[in-house]
Enzyme design. Sequence first.
Site, PDB file in Angstrom:
ATOM      1  CD  GLU A 169      -1.404  -2.035   2.410  1.00 33.56           C
ATOM      2  OE1 GLU A 169      -0.231  -2.452   2.324  1.00 33.56           O
ATOM      3  OE2 GLU A 169      -2.183  -2.375   3.302  1.00 33.56           O
ATOM      4  CG  ASP A 191      -1.665  -3.087   5.997  1.00 35.63           C
ATOM      5  OD1 ASP A 191      -0.472  -3.358   5.788  1.00 35.63           O
ATOM      6  OD2 ASP A 191      -2.063  -1.948   6.312  1.00 35.63           O
ATOM      7  CG  ASP A 238      -6.656  -4.916   7.402  1.00 33.38           C
ATOM      8  OD1 ASP A 238      -6.597  -4.884   6.162  1.00 33.38           O
ATOM      9  OD2 ASP A 238      -6.322  -3.947   8.116  1.00 33.38           O
ATOM     10  CD  GLU A 268     -11.208  -1.100   4.448  1.00 29.99           C
ATOM     11  OE1 GLU A 268     -10.911  -0.544   3.374  1.00 29.99           O
ATOM     12  OE2 GLU A 268     -12.386  -1.283   4.807  1.00 29.99           O
ATOM     13  CE1 TYR A 328      -1.821  -3.696   9.325  1.00 29.23           C
ATOM     14  CE2 TYR A 328      -3.477  -5.244  10.120  1.00 29.23           C
ATOM     15  CZ  TYR A 328      -3.123  -4.143   9.350  1.00 29.23           C
ATOM     16  OH  TYR A 328      -4.080  -3.488   8.619  1.00 29.23           O
ATOM     17  NE  ARG A 345      -5.747   0.286  10.514  1.00 28.59           N
ATOM     18  CZ  ARG A 345      -4.744   0.809   9.798  1.00 28.59           C
ATOM     19  NH1 ARG A 345      -3.879  -0.006   9.216  1.00 28.59           N
ATOM     20  NH2 ARG A 345      -4.601   2.102   9.660  1.00 28.59           N
ATOM     21  CG  HIS A 356      -4.409 -10.474  12.555  1.00 31.27           C
ATOM     22  ND1 HIS A 356      -5.335  -9.465  12.474  1.00 31.27           N
ATOM     23  CD2 HIS A 356      -4.194 -10.905  11.295  1.00 31.27           C
ATOM     24  CE1 HIS A 356      -5.661  -9.278  11.204  1.00 31.27           C
ATOM     25  NE2 HIS A 356      -4.992 -10.151  10.475  1.00 31.27           N
TER      26      HIS A 356
END
Length: 812
Positions: A9, A82, A84, A86, A303, A305, A349
């Site tokens: 990203e 990432d 997740d 998104e 990470y 989140r 995670h």
Amino acid sequence: MPKALVIVESPAKAKTINKYLGKQYIVKASLGHIKDLPKKDLAVDVEHGFTPRYEIIEGKRKLISELKQVAKTVEAIYLAADPDREGEAICAHLQEELQGNKKNGEPRIYRVMFNEITKNAIQKAFEKPGMVNEKLVDAQQARRVLDRLVGYKISPLLWDKVRRGLSAGRVQTVALRLIVEREAEVVAFLKTEYWTIDADLGARKPPQLSARLIKKDDQVPELGSSEATEAAVAQLDGADYIVKSVAMREMRRHPVAPFITSTLQQESSRKLRFSVKRTMMLAQRLYEGIELGKEGAVGLITYMRTDSTRISEDALREARAYIAVKFGPEYLPESANIYKSKKAAQDAHEGIRPTSMEYSPDDVAQYLAEDELKLYRLIWNRFVASQMTPAVFDRTSIDISARGKDASEYLFRATGSVLKFGGFLKVYEEGKDQADEEDEELKHKLPAVVEGEHLKFRRLLPEQHFTEPPPRFNEATLVKKLEADGVGRPSTYASILSTILEREYVKKEGGRFIPTELGKVVTGLLLENFDDIFDVKYTARMEEELDEIEDGQIAWRVAIGEFYEKFDKDLKHAEEHMTDIKRMERPTDLICEKCGKPLVIKWGRHGSFIACTGYPDCTYTRELTVDLPDVDKADLAEQGDEEYCENCGRPMVLKKGRFGTFHACTGYPDCKTTKPIGGTQKKPDVPLDEKCPQCGTNLVLKTGRFGEFTACANYPGCKYVKQKTIGMKCPECSEGEIVERRSKRGKTFYGCHRYPDCAFVSWGKPVAEKCPECGSPYMLEKWLKAGPVLQCPNAECKHKQDLHVPVEALAQ
């Protein structure tokens, strides 16, 4: 020739990953999402299964074209956004755009995920690449469609009924509801008086003992007034105080789990005073990579989140080895501490932790900005403490009996705790929103006493108290409440809090959220018409359904369909019945002071106000003394002490403008006198002997929002403002003078008076003193907690020296 294209990203993440992959990989950044629902319309086909219509984001076409060109030259594409929802959606959209290049199955497109940006994690991820997870994509798409339906269907209603530019959000409105309802609790709260009686007593050994009355004849004493308290004190006059029992026990306090997103946001708010938004921004930098000198970019944390407290076996071994060496074997438990994650946590995670114990905060301090270091130290300490032994306390409770004149037994109790072994507290102690009994006990040191010991009476201390209303939410407590209720996800909290502040639905006072009149009005309208949609439990259930979509238990179109059936009914009802605040003329019993016609309550760009029904012939207005939702409970005739204009003697009334409420003369427009609330009336301009260099008119000393300034008396015909110089030549152009200026928000900065010909600017005050280390022609004046210093403006030079300020300057 490179064999593979890797897409992440951000450029920072790309730079860090690039050094681990080698020359056969090209690493590019997508700069976030490449596709989104267009802003111009709903872009969701409600009639055909809620199909969303995505478009390439403006400004991303050139980037996509470049990625397609590179894709033609490689054998494989690795999508490394990432780990997740998104990130998965970003990968899905990239795949859609890039798979059109395929010829004979080339290039192959893979999905790689890693929780930390380290060499080991990157290599493991690329050894076993996977495919884009369509269930994760569906869950993200369902959330996006839900939020679009709520926002684009309800917001236009608010524009029409209240004010243009307002917004309603599925989770945002629930967060606002919590703040408004808490404010209502605070306002409605009735304080209750209660008293306590403490006895100061002396034992054979120090220190002095303070014990509180807890029972009278085995019943809790009723001390609700000064009379009842005085009566109890009178009964204890001359009483003997004898130790009835002494209880001692060992207490253990266990360490807390490593951070997850929500606990990091809460603790950062409590301890560092960082907003949720700032915390996540800093954590993103630490995750994506920090330049560590010759070592290059290194990802310092995993990470950020995540809702899982799981820690990898490798990280646990490394942490335990560090604790054994740094603190000794007594601080290391027999086996690693394992923490349970909440029910819906994604255990793929990990908790938020340092990527390596080799990068201690002290070792990397020179490479981190001040706030980055504070957050990294917080994450480091929490993780280390989570793998240490419990703290051990010795808790003592002493019960003391006193026989009153009424023959009743009065029981007093003193409790205290002493830290016996620090354990994890040697490194870290979790912050608290409010002090509790444990904190109080640690303050009290008790003497050694034995059962039956007679204590020496010193005095009784009766003290009055009042019950307190529930505290207003701050960022930490609001995040805690949202998470406890299952509303939203921690990764969305930063944007939610930012939005309700930017829309002026709430304001912050002393770090706590207070709803504005606009926030109360909007919440009231939405709950009148969409109470079921913006219900806390219903919103939490929708979050659970998103998790079920991710797990493949429910189809996303089915979940959206069930929601929309209920939502559409509410929407049609609201379109017909929602109160039209914008065009409201609510009658009152008040009469206009100017023309004698009735006054009504109306709504304007700055909120509610009272206006004359004779408008436009009569322009009389005054401010409401209460917010619109509270009008029914207030006496509108009460205006408080009458204020009169110093210039014309007419009454002044409350008005509301861009900068808040103020007093204005009723003689407007003939008299334009204004006065801030609790302040003095605006000072008249003071003529000066100096002439304006532009038009020759005399200059005057004026008073503005930010204090006094010198300007032309011919304003607005001449807009000359004399700039305040600091007596230093511009270090950049050597021609101009450095002047003191103010930003749009009123913050002082310094720049060259030749702007825009010279673009020199500085937030710190420049001082004409050469840096002794790097030779910079000037230094910057900084005011730190330790005192004023001179600091070199060169980012690569860390030189600082004390600044000696005259006593007179400090007094000013």
